[in-house]
Write an enzyme that holds these catalytic residues in place. Structure first.
Site, PDB file in Angstrom:
ATOM      1  CE  LYS A 150      -3.850  -2.136   2.408  1.00 55.17           C
ATOM      2  NZ  LYS A 150      -4.361  -2.522   3.721  1.00 55.17           N
ATOM      3  CD  GLN A 161      -3.698  -4.332   6.709  1.00 53.21           C
ATOM      4  OE1 GLN A 161      -3.784  -3.339   6.010  1.00 53.21           O
ATOM      5  NE2 GLN A 161      -4.075  -5.524   6.294  1.00 53.21           N
ATOM      6  CG  ASP A 191     -10.046  -0.025   5.187  1.00 58.98           C
ATOM      7  OD1 ASP A 191      -9.920  -0.587   4.083  1.00 58.98           O
ATOM      8  OD2 ASP A 191      -9.306  -0.243   6.158  1.00 58.98           O
TER       9      ASP A 191
HETATM   10  N1  GUN Z   1      -7.001  -6.670   6.407  1.00 56.19           N
HETATM   11  C1  GUN Z   1      -7.303  -7.460   5.345  1.00 56.19           C
HETATM   12  N2  GUN Z   1      -7.949  -6.743   4.396  1.00 56.19           N
HETATM   13  C2  GUN Z   1      -8.060  -5.490   4.879  1.00 56.19           C
HETATM   14  C3  GUN Z   1      -8.616  -4.293   4.346  1.00 56.19           C
HETATM   15  O1  GUN Z   1      -9.172  -4.231   3.246  1.00 56.19           O
HETATM   16  N3  GUN Z   1      -8.521  -3.199   5.151  1.00 56.19           N
HETATM   17  C4  GUN Z   1      -7.935  -3.234   6.365  1.00 56.19           C
HETATM   18  N4  GUN Z   1      -7.909  -2.117   7.079  1.00 56.19           N
HETATM   19  N5  GUN Z   1      -7.411  -4.334   6.881  1.00 56.19           N
HETATM   20  C5  GUN Z   1      -7.468  -5.444   6.132  1.00 56.19           C
END
Ligand code: GUN
Length: 294
Positions: free
Chosen positions: A54, A98, A121
């Site tokens: 990311k 995350q 998100d």
């Molecule tokens: N962990 C696995 N997929 C995601 C996601 O799309 N967003 C976040 N914040 N954590 C994750």
């Protein structure tokens, strides 16, 4: 008949190129540099890989990227302090914490502490509610990527039977809500669903998001259906190494489906691309400028 393989990697590259053009435009014409902060708590190896990717993608798009890594002993209050600091930072337009979080940290409390305007998100309860009633909202990245691929292939989704297997807050539920907003007839199937195979066989659009390797078999797929595989499961190979597979038995399903996303290279790359697109949306809303169409 062999299905068309939907190339999520190529699609994601196009989305990311557009985001890079938008970022350049906003910097030059609105004095606005979109900024994304990612908070990672703990040592989960998969999360570290996601966060690194990311961060790299954010920088490649020309945006400001802030990465905050906290030890897995971090208390809930300490995480909330970081979130509040980012909420107040005018250089940050998107905040992503995350998941999963360590046990001592309440996930819902943390997600709901994020300013809904910066919730790239789309997990905040305000955004979930806004999306459900058709108001402008931040939409979760993985389902958003799936909808983009579906519309690209099928055009108007109105009236199609869509079956979503899985009911998580991150994928299954928002996916169903987005398909409903596209006028699909939507079924959410899950571990208690009776006659799951039969239900799947009725799907013009079949979205698999259960986290069980190759659970959806070829003969569960309606001939010509569009299959979107959200699963990312690591399984052991005979030689002791591992490989990634989806929730769908790809080799069997591709002989029946009209189109199918591979794993890897399908939904996965689209998720990061949509995160960047959401950061542009958030930055423009916060700065009260139009999203540039460049
Ligand atoms: N962990 C696995 N997929 C995601 C996601 O799309 N967003 C976040 N914040 N954590 C994750």
């Amino acid at each position: 008949m062999t299905a068309e393989i939907i190339d999520g990697k190529l699609f994601a590259e196009k989305v990311r190129a557009k985001v890079a053009r938008q970022t350049e435009y906003l910097k030059a014409n609105a004095g606005l540099t979109p900024g994304l902060a990612v908070v990672l708590v703990g040592e989960d190896p998969a999360s570290h890989v996601y966060v690194r990717n990311k961060n790299k993608a954010t920088i490649e798009a020309g945006m400001k990227s802030e990465e905050i890594r906290l030890p897995d002993t971090t208390s809930q209050d300490e995480v909330l302090t970081v979130v509040n600091r980012l909420n107040d930072d005018p250089a940050i337009h998107g905040i992503l914490v995350q998941l999963p979080l360590p046990d001592q940290v309440d996930e819902t409390a943390v997600l709901d502490a994020i300013d809904p305007e910066k919730d790239v998100d789309g997990f905040h309860v305000i955004n979930t509610g806004r999306q459900a009633v058709g108001l402008p909202a931040m939409v979760p990245c993985t389902p958003l990527g799936c909808i983009m691929m579906l519309k690209d292939r099928l055009g108007d989704l109105s009236g199609l039977n869509a079956v979503v297997v899985g009911r998580s807050n991150i994928v299954g539920k928002p996916m169903a809500s987005l398909l409903l907003a596209e006028n699909c007839t939507v079924t959410i199937a899950h571990s208690r669903t009776r006659n799951l195979e039969e239900v799947c066989r009725g799907a013009d659009i079949l979205v698999a998001a259960v986290g069980r390797p190759k659970m959806i078999q070829g003969n569960w797929v309606k001939p010509g259906a569009t299959v979107i595989d959200v699963g990312i499961n690591r399984i052991a190979k005979d030689d002791g190494k591992t490989r990634l597979v989806g929730d769908v038995d790809f080799d069997a399903a591709k002989e029946v489906a009209g189109a199918i996303t591979p794993v890897p290279g399908g939904v996965g790359p689209m998720t990061i691309a949509c995160l960047l697109a959401n950061t542009i949306t958030a930055a423009c809303r916060i700065a009260n400028v139009d999203v540039p169409e460049v």
